[in-house]
Design an enzyme around this catalytic site. Structure first.
Site, PDB file in Angstrom:
ATOM      1  N   HIS A  55       0.830  -1.211   0.000  1.00 28.23           N
ATOM      2  CA  HIS A  55       0.000   0.000   0.000  1.00 28.23           C
ATOM      3  C   HIS A  55       0.861   1.256   0.000  1.00 28.23           C
ATOM      4  O   HIS A  55       0.521   2.267  -0.577  1.00 28.23           O
ATOM      5  CB  HIS A  55      -0.885   0.032   1.257  1.00 28.23           C
ATOM      6  CG  HIS A  55      -1.955  -1.002   1.267  1.00 28.23           C
ATOM      7  ND1 HIS A  55      -3.288  -0.695   1.321  1.00 28.23           N
ATOM      8  CD2 HIS A  55      -1.888  -2.346   1.223  1.00 28.23           C
ATOM      9  CE1 HIS A  55      -4.001  -1.806   1.318  1.00 28.23           C
ATOM     10  NE2 HIS A  55      -3.172  -2.821   1.267  1.00 28.23           N
ATOM     11  N   MET A  56       1.963   1.151   0.729  1.00 25.86           N
ATOM     12  CA  MET A  56       2.856   2.280   0.941  1.00 25.86           C
ATOM     13  C   MET A  56       3.535   2.702  -0.368  1.00 25.86           C
ATOM     14  O   MET A  56       3.588   3.888  -0.686  1.00 25.86           O
ATOM     15  CB  MET A  56       3.922   1.796   1.929  1.00 25.86           C
ATOM     16  CG  MET A  56       4.695   2.850   2.559  1.00 25.86           C
ATOM     17  SD  MET A  56       3.878   3.407   4.055  1.00 25.86           S
ATOM     18  CE  MET A  56       5.245   4.311   4.714  1.00 25.86           C
ATOM     19  N   ILE A  57       4.045   1.724  -1.099  1.00 23.46           N
ATOM     20  CA  ILE A  57       4.839   2.017  -2.293  1.00 23.46           C
ATOM     21  C   ILE A  57       4.057   2.837  -3.315  1.00 23.46           C
ATOM     22  O   ILE A  57       4.525   3.896  -3.737  1.00 23.46           O
ATOM     23  CB  ILE A  57       5.418   0.714  -2.895  1.00 23.46           C
ATOM     24  CG1 ILE A  57       6.514   0.190  -1.976  1.00 23.46           C
ATOM     25  CG2 ILE A  57       5.946   0.927  -4.296  1.00 23.46           C
ATOM     26  CD1 ILE A  57       7.047  -1.160  -2.349  1.00 23.46           C
ATOM     27  N   GLU A  65       2.860  -3.604 -12.495  1.00 22.54           N
ATOM     28  CA  GLU A  65       4.258  -3.522 -12.938  1.00 22.54           C
ATOM     29  C   GLU A  65       4.501  -4.494 -14.087  1.00 22.54           C
ATOM     30  O   GLU A  65       5.148  -4.153 -15.074  1.00 22.54           O
ATOM     31  CB  GLU A  65       5.206  -3.808 -11.767  1.00 22.54           C
ATOM     32  CG  GLU A  65       5.289  -2.655 -10.784  1.00 22.54           C
ATOM     33  CD  GLU A  65       6.039  -2.981  -9.503  1.00 22.54           C
ATOM     34  OE1 GLU A  65       6.069  -2.106  -8.618  1.00 22.54           O
ATOM     35  OE2 GLU A  65       6.587  -4.089  -9.366  1.00 22.54           O
ATOM     36  N   ASP A  74      -5.607   6.168   2.110  1.00 20.45           N
ATOM     37  CA  ASP A  74      -5.749   4.758   1.759  1.00 20.45           C
ATOM     38  C   ASP A  74      -7.156   4.317   2.148  1.00 20.45           C
ATOM     39  O   ASP A  74      -7.694   4.770   3.157  1.00 20.45           O
ATOM     40  CB  ASP A  74      -4.716   3.925   2.515  1.00 20.45           C
ATOM     41  CG  ASP A  74      -4.669   2.476   2.044  1.00 20.45           C
ATOM     42  OD1 ASP A  74      -3.718   2.133   1.330  1.00 20.45           O
ATOM     43  OD2 ASP A  74      -5.587   1.690   2.391  1.00 20.45           O
ATOM     44  N   TRP A 133      15.076  -8.676  -0.446  1.00 19.93           N
ATOM     45  CA  TRP A 133      14.250  -7.761  -1.218  1.00 19.93           C
ATOM     46  C   TRP A 133      14.872  -7.551  -2.590  1.00 19.93           C
ATOM     47  O   TRP A 133      16.054  -7.276  -2.719  1.00 19.93           O
ATOM     48  CB  TRP A 133      14.142  -6.433  -0.475  1.00 19.93           C
ATOM     49  CG  TRP A 133      13.294  -5.415  -1.163  1.00 19.93           C
ATOM     50  CD1 TRP A 133      13.724  -4.404  -1.970  1.00 19.93           C
ATOM     51  CD2 TRP A 133      11.867  -5.298  -1.107  1.00 19.93           C
ATOM     52  NE1 TRP A 133      12.653  -3.674  -2.417  1.00 19.93           N
ATOM     53  CE2 TRP A 133      11.509  -4.193  -1.905  1.00 19.93           C
ATOM     54  CE3 TRP A 133      10.858  -6.014  -0.463  1.00 19.93           C
ATOM     55  CZ2 TRP A 133      10.177  -3.788  -2.071  1.00 19.93           C
ATOM     56  CZ3 TRP A 133       9.544  -5.602  -0.634  1.00 19.93           C
ATOM     57  CH2 TRP A 133       9.217  -4.504  -1.415  1.00 19.93           C
ATOM     58  N   CYS A 193      -0.112 -11.900  -8.101  1.00 18.78           N
ATOM     59  CA  CYS A 193      -1.228 -11.065  -8.551  1.00 18.78           C
ATOM     60  C   CYS A 193      -1.625  -9.974  -7.573  1.00 18.78           C
ATOM     61  O   CYS A 193      -2.750  -9.470  -7.634  1.00 18.78           O
ATOM     62  CB  CYS A 193      -2.466 -11.893  -8.898  1.00 18.78           C
ATOM     63  SG  CYS A 193      -2.221 -12.977 -10.278  1.00 18.78           S
ATOM     64  N   GLY A 194      -0.747  -9.620  -6.652  1.00 20.24           N
ATOM     65  CA  GLY A 194      -0.973  -8.392  -5.897  1.00 20.24           C
ATOM     66  C   GLY A 194      -1.029  -7.273  -6.939  1.00 20.24           C
ATOM     67  O   GLY A 194      -0.318  -7.342  -7.954  1.00 20.24           O
ATOM     68  N   GLN A 229      -6.406 -10.836  -5.026  1.00 14.94           N
ATOM     69  CA  GLN A 229      -5.535 -11.445  -6.035  1.00 14.94           C
ATOM     70  C   GLN A 229      -6.244 -12.376  -7.015  1.00 14.94           C
ATOM     71  O   GLN A 229      -5.881 -12.454  -8.190  1.00 14.94           O
ATOM     72  CB  GLN A 229      -4.371 -12.161  -5.325  1.00 14.94           C
ATOM     73  CG  GLN A 229      -3.504 -11.175  -4.537  1.00 14.94           C
ATOM     74  CD  GLN A 229      -2.625 -11.846  -3.495  1.00 14.94           C
ATOM     75  OE1 GLN A 229      -2.550 -13.069  -3.433  1.00 14.94           O
ATOM     76  NE2 GLN A 229      -1.957 -11.054  -2.659  1.00 14.94           N
TER      77      GLN A 229
HETATM   78  C1  NAG Z   1       5.374  -3.716  -4.719  1.00 12.34           C
HETATM   79  O1  NAG Z   1       6.394  -3.236  -5.526  1.00 12.34           O
HETATM   80  C2  NAG Z   1       7.695  -3.543  -5.155  1.00 12.34           C
HETATM   81  C3  NAG Z   1       8.679  -2.817  -6.002  1.00 12.34           C
HETATM   82  O2  NAG Z   1       8.453  -2.960  -7.337  1.00 12.34           O
HETATM   83  C4  NAG Z   1       7.832  -5.034  -5.195  1.00 12.34           C
HETATM   84  O3  NAG Z   1       9.149  -5.446  -5.025  1.00 12.34           O
HETATM   85  C5  NAG Z   1       6.930  -5.592  -4.138  1.00 12.34           C
HETATM   86  O4  NAG Z   1       6.998  -6.965  -4.092  1.00 12.34           O
HETATM   87  C6  NAG Z   1       5.519  -5.162  -4.343  1.00 12.34           C
HETATM   88  N1  NAG Z   1       4.746  -5.428  -3.170  1.00 12.34           N
HETATM   89  C7  NAG Z   1       3.625  -6.138  -3.175  1.00 12.34           C
HETATM   90  C8  NAG Z   1       2.945  -6.366  -1.880  1.00 12.34           C
HETATM   91  O5  NAG Z   1       3.155  -6.606  -4.181  1.00 12.34           O
END
Ligand code: NAG
Ligand code: NAG
Ligand code: NAG
Ligand code: NAG
Length: 499
Positions: free
Chosen positions: A27-29, A381, A132, A355, A374-375, A398
């Site tokens: 959510h943050m990103i 992305e 949010d 990460w 599928c988040g 998802q």
């Molecule tokens: C959201 O984006 C980041 C960076 O692209 C990725 O690495 C991460 O896994 C993602 N987080 C989720 C919860 O999908």
């Protein structure tokens, strides 16, 4: 109807948007990306965080400073201790048990008064709050301060609309078997899901009160901001807007802000792998040959499943980049990796432990497919980089996102999971065998007619995503409208303060 003060530089009075993200990586990103994009357009942004998270997003803070972006990071002390949360437990990813999850949301709601106080004392009165959707308490902040409030979803409109219609048509009143497939009512497409796959947000026992607050806060919102784009789902956006009776601004893909790979590499958390080593490895691979495998931040793959994924990737004979999170590592996994697996795949497999710089990897020309949970953050992305996906949903939104990719966009291959796995409950996560992994990967990378057509559709979507964010594109224009719409309130809000 451009606001003459804020928009044409006659005054340096910038419109002021207050962004309240949920403290959870997924959510943050996107919310941080929204902050960066708004600031780049001359909006003064206050991003509300807590100390833990502020330290976690230090890279963004430094970046905003370096680029002189008008973002203030407002750290409010997190009242977790009052609800029995362990010290430093300020992010959903690190909440240790399901029970404490409720406490986590209650603790966040205690930020209402401190936030109100901060905003009242602040020199520049806010034009609007973008919250949010998981923060129903911001509704009280907005009504007490008399400022408009938008809710933010990093979820596509297709999924939001399915969820909305399932609830409006009261589908679940008649369903006894949660694994019995039904067709989502009111849509033009035939979308088949089960109650278990699409239970709605916060539908688990114990969350009734919270879900009710959420619905009320949604009804009260002055508009909706979505991390999606017109070229992806124009009809669903329009239907969702009509169903909600509010403006829906689609301003994504938000991660598009990051065109500079060196910055992308450290977004979210400090990448544990040397970005250059990873780029070097990808450079040595043939174009579109590599499969990228990653399951986002909340999903924890258990050791037996992890090994099965590895064996499936090995059997596929396809080059791969595979992310194993720190939390998924165990002695058994370490031993299995070092006792043969890593050596056997060393020529064509890159393992990332921790990460990963996901956007950087996905954007590399060598990457030709993506195995994803599928988040939405990851799905958009994948869509934007124009590559087909293997969909392996786990929970939450998802499964509906999977339906979008597989049934509507036709750019994905399902791994075949039918039942969700409860987060934190390893034994209920459905098991996928190595054969299924191998089969999905070979379909994904297939050079035949069907595979080529899928790749072509994915490529076109990627192009549309890029177009949307360019000047004159739909998301760029939506953001302009949104800024103008709420800048007009500058004088109105100031007048209200005076009253
Ligand atoms: C959201 O984006 C980041 C960076 O692209 C990725 O690495 C991460 O896994 C993602 N987080 C989720 C919860 O999908
Ligand atoms: C269900 O979705 C359709 C769009 O496909 C929309 O037009 C309709 O208003 C929705 N139904 C309700 C009851 O909101
Ligand atoms: C967003 O952009 C699309 C495409 O240009 C447009 O149809 C829509 O009306 C815009 N939405 C808002 C809320 O301005
Ligand atoms: C993961 C992370 O960034 N943890 C930090 C959270 O913030 C505390 C202090 O505020 C640090 O001590 C942690 O290292």
């Amino acid at each position: 109807m451009t606001n003459q003060f804020a928009m044409n530089g006659l005054s340096d009075q910038k419109p002021h948007f207050v962004l309240v993200p949920l403290m959870a990586q997924g959510h943050m990103i996107p919310m941080i990306d929204l902050a960066l994009l708004l600031a780049k357009r001359g909006v003064l942004v206050s991003l509300i965080t807590t100390p833990f998270n502020a330290s976690r997003i230090q890279t963004t803070i430094n970046h905003a400073k370096e680029c002189c972006l008008p973002i203030q990071f407002v750290e409010l002390p997190f009242p977790g201790a009052e609800l029995g949360l362990p010290d430093g437990c300020e992010n959903l990813d690190v909440v240790p048990t399901m029970d404490l999850m409720v406490n986590f949301f209650q603790a966040i709601a205690l930020l209402q008064k401190p936030l109100e106080l901060y905003l009242k004392e602040h020199v520049s009165y806010p034009n609007c709050i973008i919250s949010d959707f998981c923060h129903p308490w911001t509704n009280k902040v907005a009504s007490n301060l008399q400022v408009p409030r938008l809710i933010f979803f990093s979820i596509c409109c297709f999924t939001l609309l399915c969820d909305h219609n399932i609830s409006k048509y009261k589908v679940y009143d008649d369903i006894t078997d949660e694994n019995e497939p039904f067709i989502v009512p009111g849509l033009t497409e035939k979308i088949k899901v089960t109650k278990a796959q699409a239970p709605g947000f916060f539908s688990a026992p114990g969350w009734e009160e919270f879900a009710k607050e959420l619905r009320e806060a949604e009804m009260a919102a002055d508009g909706i901001v979505v991390n999606s784009f017109d070229g992806l789902e124009a009809l669903h956006i329009e239907s969702y807007q009509n169903a909600m009776g509010k403006k829906v601004w689609t301003v994504g893909p938000l991660f598009f802000y990051h065109k500079d790979a060196s910055y992308t590499a450290t977004r979210g958390d400090k990448a544990t792998i040397d970005a250059n080593r990873c780029l070097g490895w990808l450079d040595s691979m043939k174009p579109k040959s590599v499969v990228y495998v990653s399951f986002g931040s909340l999903t924890h793959v258990k050791p037996t499943q992890l090994m099965e994924i590895g064996l499936g990737l090995e059997a596929s004979n396809q080059p791969f980049v595979w992310v194993i999170k720190n939390i998924e590592k165990s002695q058994a996994v370490d031993e299995w990796l070092s006792e043969g697996f890593e050596e056997r795949v060393s020529a064509r497999g890159l393992l990332i432990k921790g990460w990963a710089p996901q956007v950087m990897i996905l954007s590399h020309p060598a990457v030709g497919g993506f195995i994803t949970h599928c988040g939405w953050n990851s799905t958009i992305e994948g869509i934007t980089t124009g590559i087909p996906m293997v969909t392996w949903p786990q929970f939450g939104d998802q499964f509906l996102n999977e339906r979008l990719v597989v049934d509507v966009l036709n750019s994905g291959v399902p791994i075949g999971v039918k039942e969700p796995g409860m987060f934190g409950d390893d034994n209920r996560v459905p098991f996928v065998g190595r054969d299924d992994v191998e089969k999905a990967v070979s379909m994904l990378m297939d050079e035949g007619k069907e595979g080529q057509a899928r790749k072509e559709r994915a490529k076109i979507l990627g192009k549309k995503a890029v177009e949307a964010m360019k000047e004159g594109g739909s998301s760029h224009a939506n953001m302009t409208h949104m800024i103008e719409y709420f800048s007009i309130n500058v004088e109105k809000s100031m007048a209200q303060v005076a009253l």
